[in-house]
Every structure is written in structure tokens, then in C-alpha cells.
Design a protein around this motif. Sequence first.
Motif, PDB file in Angstrom:
ATOM      1  N   CYS A 194       7.458  16.316  -4.350  1.00 28.00           N
ATOM      2  CA  CYS A 194       8.232  15.051  -3.745  1.00 28.00           C
ATOM      3  C   CYS A 194       7.596  13.858  -4.622  1.00 28.00           C
ATOM      4  O   CYS A 194       6.829  13.986  -5.323  1.00 28.00           O
ATOM      5  CB  CYS A 194       7.570  14.783  -2.505  1.00 28.00           C
ATOM      6  SG  CYS A 194       6.079  14.377  -2.099  1.00 28.00           S
ATOM      7  N   PRO A 195       8.502  12.800  -4.540  1.00 29.47           N
ATOM      8  CA  PRO A 195       8.056  11.409  -5.106  1.00 29.47           C
ATOM      9  C   PRO A 195       6.695  10.847  -4.678  1.00 29.47           C
ATOM     10  O   PRO A 195       6.423  11.339  -3.755  1.00 29.47           O
ATOM     11  CB  PRO A 195       9.165  10.582  -4.913  1.00 29.47           C
ATOM     12  CG  PRO A 195       9.852  10.912  -3.724  1.00 29.47           C
ATOM     13  CD  PRO A 195       9.425  12.385  -3.622  1.00 29.47           C
ATOM     14  N   THR A 196       6.278  10.042  -5.439  1.00 28.47           N
ATOM     15  CA  THR A 196       4.801   9.449  -5.206  1.00 28.47           C
ATOM     16  C   THR A 196       5.016   7.840  -4.947  1.00 28.47           C
ATOM     17  O   THR A 196       5.987   7.395  -5.829  1.00 28.47           O
ATOM     18  CB  THR A 196       3.571   9.899  -5.986  1.00 28.47           C
ATOM     19  OG1 THR A 196       3.963   9.310  -7.364  1.00 28.47           O
ATOM     20  CG2 THR A 196       3.389  11.268  -5.913  1.00 28.47           C
ATOM     21  N   PHE A 197       4.180   7.283  -4.283  1.00 27.56           N
ATOM     22  CA  PHE A 197       4.408   5.926  -4.284  1.00 27.56           C
ATOM     23  C   PHE A 197       2.829   5.146  -3.980  1.00 27.56           C
ATOM     24  O   PHE A 197       1.866   5.669  -3.139  1.00 27.56           O
ATOM     25  CB  PHE A 197       5.132   5.447  -2.784  1.00 27.56           C
ATOM     26  CG  PHE A 197       6.404   5.993  -2.723  1.00 27.56           C
ATOM     27  CD1 PHE A 197       7.591   5.290  -3.164  1.00 27.56           C
ATOM     28  CD2 PHE A 197       6.798   7.472  -2.233  1.00 27.56           C
ATOM     29  CE1 PHE A 197       8.903   5.692  -3.121  1.00 27.56           C
ATOM     30  CE2 PHE A 197       7.952   8.016  -2.311  1.00 27.56           C
ATOM     31  CZ  PHE A 197       9.071   7.384  -2.701  1.00 27.56           C
ATOM     32  N   SER A 198       2.814   3.960  -4.553  1.00 22.80           N
ATOM     33  CA  SER A 198       1.880   3.228  -4.367  1.00 22.80           C
ATOM     34  C   SER A 198       1.806   2.153  -3.216  1.00 22.80           C
ATOM     35  O   SER A 198       0.785   1.745  -2.627  1.00 22.80           O
ATOM     36  CB  SER A 198       1.320   2.175  -5.729  1.00 22.80           C
ATOM     37  OG  SER A 198       2.620   1.202  -5.888  1.00 22.80           O
ATOM     38  N   ASP A 199       2.999   1.869  -2.837  1.00 22.28           N
ATOM     39  CA  ASP A 199       3.334   0.948  -1.466  1.00 22.28           C
ATOM     40  C   ASP A 199       3.732   1.781  -0.478  1.00 22.28           C
ATOM     41  O   ASP A 199       4.848   2.570  -0.760  1.00 22.28           O
ATOM     42  CB  ASP A 199       4.326  -0.023  -2.096  1.00 22.28           C
ATOM     43  CG  ASP A 199       4.558  -0.876  -1.266  1.00 22.28           C
ATOM     44  OD1 ASP A 199       5.399  -0.656  -0.193  1.00 22.28           O
ATOM     45  OD2 ASP A 199       4.141  -2.117  -1.290  1.00 22.28           O
ATOM     46  N   PHE A 200       3.042   1.688   0.604  1.00 22.73           N
ATOM     47  CA  PHE A 200       3.447   2.625   1.793  1.00 22.73           C
ATOM     48  C   PHE A 200       4.841   2.179   2.325  1.00 22.73           C
ATOM     49  O   PHE A 200       5.759   3.145   2.573  1.00 22.73           O
ATOM     50  CB  PHE A 200       2.297   2.367   2.802  1.00 22.73           C
ATOM     51  CG  PHE A 200       2.585   3.014   4.090  1.00 22.73           C
ATOM     52  CD1 PHE A 200       2.511   4.367   4.256  1.00 22.73           C
ATOM     53  CD2 PHE A 200       2.996   2.323   5.348  1.00 22.73           C
ATOM     54  CE1 PHE A 200       2.597   5.215   5.589  1.00 22.73           C
ATOM     55  CE2 PHE A 200       3.179   3.122   6.442  1.00 22.73           C
ATOM     56  CZ  PHE A 200       3.304   4.374   6.440  1.00 22.73           C
TER      57      PHE A 200
END
Length: 464
Positions: free
Chosen positions: A85-91
Amino acid sequence: MKNSRRKFLSSVSMLAATTALPLEAFAFNASKKLSVVLVGTGIRGITFWGKRLIDQYSDIIEFVGLSDINPSRLAYAKTYIGTSCPTFSDFEEMVKTTRPDLVIVTTKDSTHHQFIIKGLEMGCDVLTEKPLTTDETKCQSILEAERKSKKNLIVGFNYRWSPYATKIKELLMNKTIGNLVSVDFNWYLNTYHGASYFRRWHGNMNSSGSLWVHKATHHFDLLNWWINSEPEEVFAYGDLEFYGKNGPFRGDNCRSCQHSSNCDFHWDINQDKFMKALYVDHEHEDGYIRDNCLFREDIDIYDKMSAQVKYTDNTTLNYSLTTYSPFEGWRVAFNGTKGRIEASQDIPYLKESTISEAEKHQKEMTQTDQEDLSFESIIVHPLWQPHQTLAVPMEKNGHGGGDKRLQDKIFRTSDIDDPYGRTAGIRDGAMSILIGIAARRSIENKKTIQISELTDLKPRKQRS
């Protein structure tokens, strides 16, 4: 797959411990797997709520996003969990982009409320690790957010699900000792596990709410469930007399400390490949040091704690938590109108153990479905009669076998009635932390604290 997903979403409703919701209240396409996002990639997040979900429930669950403020640890977590899955720094960006069914929150305790509230506001059901949050103001905000959202919040309590804890509940439900009068509960953290809290962010009140909240929420939830009533008032004592500024010397962190040769608590994190890979290799990103000195002077939580709690049904609880015991274990005694129940775990002079004190917490946290059964005793002593010793099956892995049973209930067996009422929701999460918060306030103000004064959640005499 359709039935499995329906069962899960139905269980979310039950676990919320509010009014039962029809399945139509959940917006989902039953032809797809449940979409899940995880925020917070520390050890509990990537193991229990990450890799184990992939390993055990991938037929009905798929991760659609991971989020953390530490980019390199986030990349490691993705690999460790085994997701693409993709990852994010912003929730918020993650939730907007992936539109998940369920948000799992495993961040630092003091930030739980941010992600719980935002997840509910953005139309997601939310599952949070304990504790629910760290103070009464944040708790009130969470309660209000859940009411407004028409979505559900569940708290990942696992201790209720161990076979040993369940047997105690069964005995109390069956009125084996009549009506409950009082309870004595003592928890002992050893100099391996107990010390670990003071190395981490848990040692700061603003981050953890103290061990009254972070650790004792487990204990207070168990007690609320066993007693089958809710707390009314709390009086407590607590102090910091062993760790923190009380230490004989201090350094920057364990691995570089000049006192390592004469410090009984020295721990070389670089010798633990998993901890090094999860924390040390990424500390350059956010400055989080996992092996801080447990004698640093900014530690401001308590290392000894004692409280009296009065419940609405007039049961009284005497509770204590010790953080530098020579052994790890606990004792509980229930006094009733027809007798007494005594139970304990891992008291070394009561039963010989094959697990060293250094290994106990690691064993408890191990996520494996391989059975590691033993038998532990529960003493039932009726009035006017000889005592009876019951041998109860006990597991060491995964919080006494509670971890896997909790997840199985959520994802596999939600349609099977649970006579012991082990499912826990927002009210349970709130009532467990409110005892700890009240204990803190009692120490600060040197007075008894009423639970009803902390939030608008008023204690009930008995769960419905």
C-alpha cells in the motif's frame, strides 16, 4: 468474502458498546475486502495491528495506507508488515486519498485524540490502541466527536480475552463468592519491563499521562469488567523515588553511556536487531531516542502508585502498581458475602517458572499462534468450607492468549454470542482512563476526585 466482511462490520457495531446499528448504517461494497489504514508505526502498530492482520486476515482485509511522521521508519514498516500500500506523512491526505473503512490508531498516547477525532469526522470507523487518550479534556472531545459522527470507536483491550481472566469473570458472574464487597489488586513490573517505560516518551507526563493511564488502563479495564460496575470516586498517592533524578548517575543514552559498566540497567539496543532496525536506524529523522537514560532529570511520572476506588455498587478497590519489582507478575483477591477468590500470575515463589525475568515481557508481546500452554491456579475459599484450587489453562504468548482471541472475535467470530461480555467500546475505554486521570488529580490536589466531575459521562451502577 462477503459474509466475512459483513461479520466484521457487524462486530464494529457491537464493540462500540453503544446502541446496536443495522448493517445498513455502514457504507460499504460487500464485494470488496475491508480497507484499513494504520497511523503510527511503532512496535505495537507494525506487529499486532500490522503484520498479524496481514498474516491472519488477508482474505477479508487489505491495507490501503500507512502513515507516520518518520519517513524512513514508515518505509521499514511497510516492508515488515508485508503490504504494497502507499505511505503518507499527512494523515488527512491518506484518509482523503484512500477512503478507508477503518482507521487504526497506534501513535503516541497524547496524540490519539487527534487521529481518532479526525478519522470519525472524515467518515471512518476507528480502532485505537489503549489508552483511549491521556486527560479528561481530550476524552471529552473524543466522546463528543463520536456522538456527532454516527461512526464507531472501539478500543483494543486484550487482557479480558485471556483464558485465565475469563475464568475469574465466570466465577464472579456465577456468584461463587456471593455479592462482591471489595477487591485487592497489585501489579508488579520488574526491573526490565518497568524500567523500559522510563527510557521512552512514556516517562513524560505530557506524552503518556503517566503509568496511571498508559499501563494501568489495562488493569482498570479488567477490574471494571470483573466487578461489573463503574468507578464513582478515587483517592490516590504517588511519587517518583527510584528513576529519574533519583539515579546515582546519568548519560545521554544507554548505548553511549560512560557508566555502562556499573549500571545495573544498562541495555545495548544495538544488540537487538529488531529494535535497532525499527528505532535506531531512523532516529535521525525525528530525534526519537528509544534507549534514553532512565535517570534523566526531565522524567516527571510516578514510579510508585497506590489508589482506592469506590464503585457505584459500593464495591471498594485497593490498587497498587510497582515499577521496580524484582519480579514481573500480579495478584488479585476478591472478597464476597460468601467467600473469597485469589488469583495471581508469575509470582516466582508460588510456582517455578521456566521463563527468566528478562524474557517475560518479550514473551507477553510475542505474536504467534503456536500454543504455549501451562496451568495456573485460582483459589476459591467459601465461608465455613475448605478452599478449592482450580487449575486453569494459561498461555504466555500474546498477553496470555488475549491478543489472538480479541482479533478473532473482531474478524472471525463476531456472530457468536459471548456470555462473558468481553467486547469493549468507547465507554469502557473512557472509564478505564478516568480512574487513572482521577488518581493523578487526587495526588495533585490531595483530595478525593469524583469521576462524574471529569467528563459528561456519568458512572452507571451496572453495565446493561
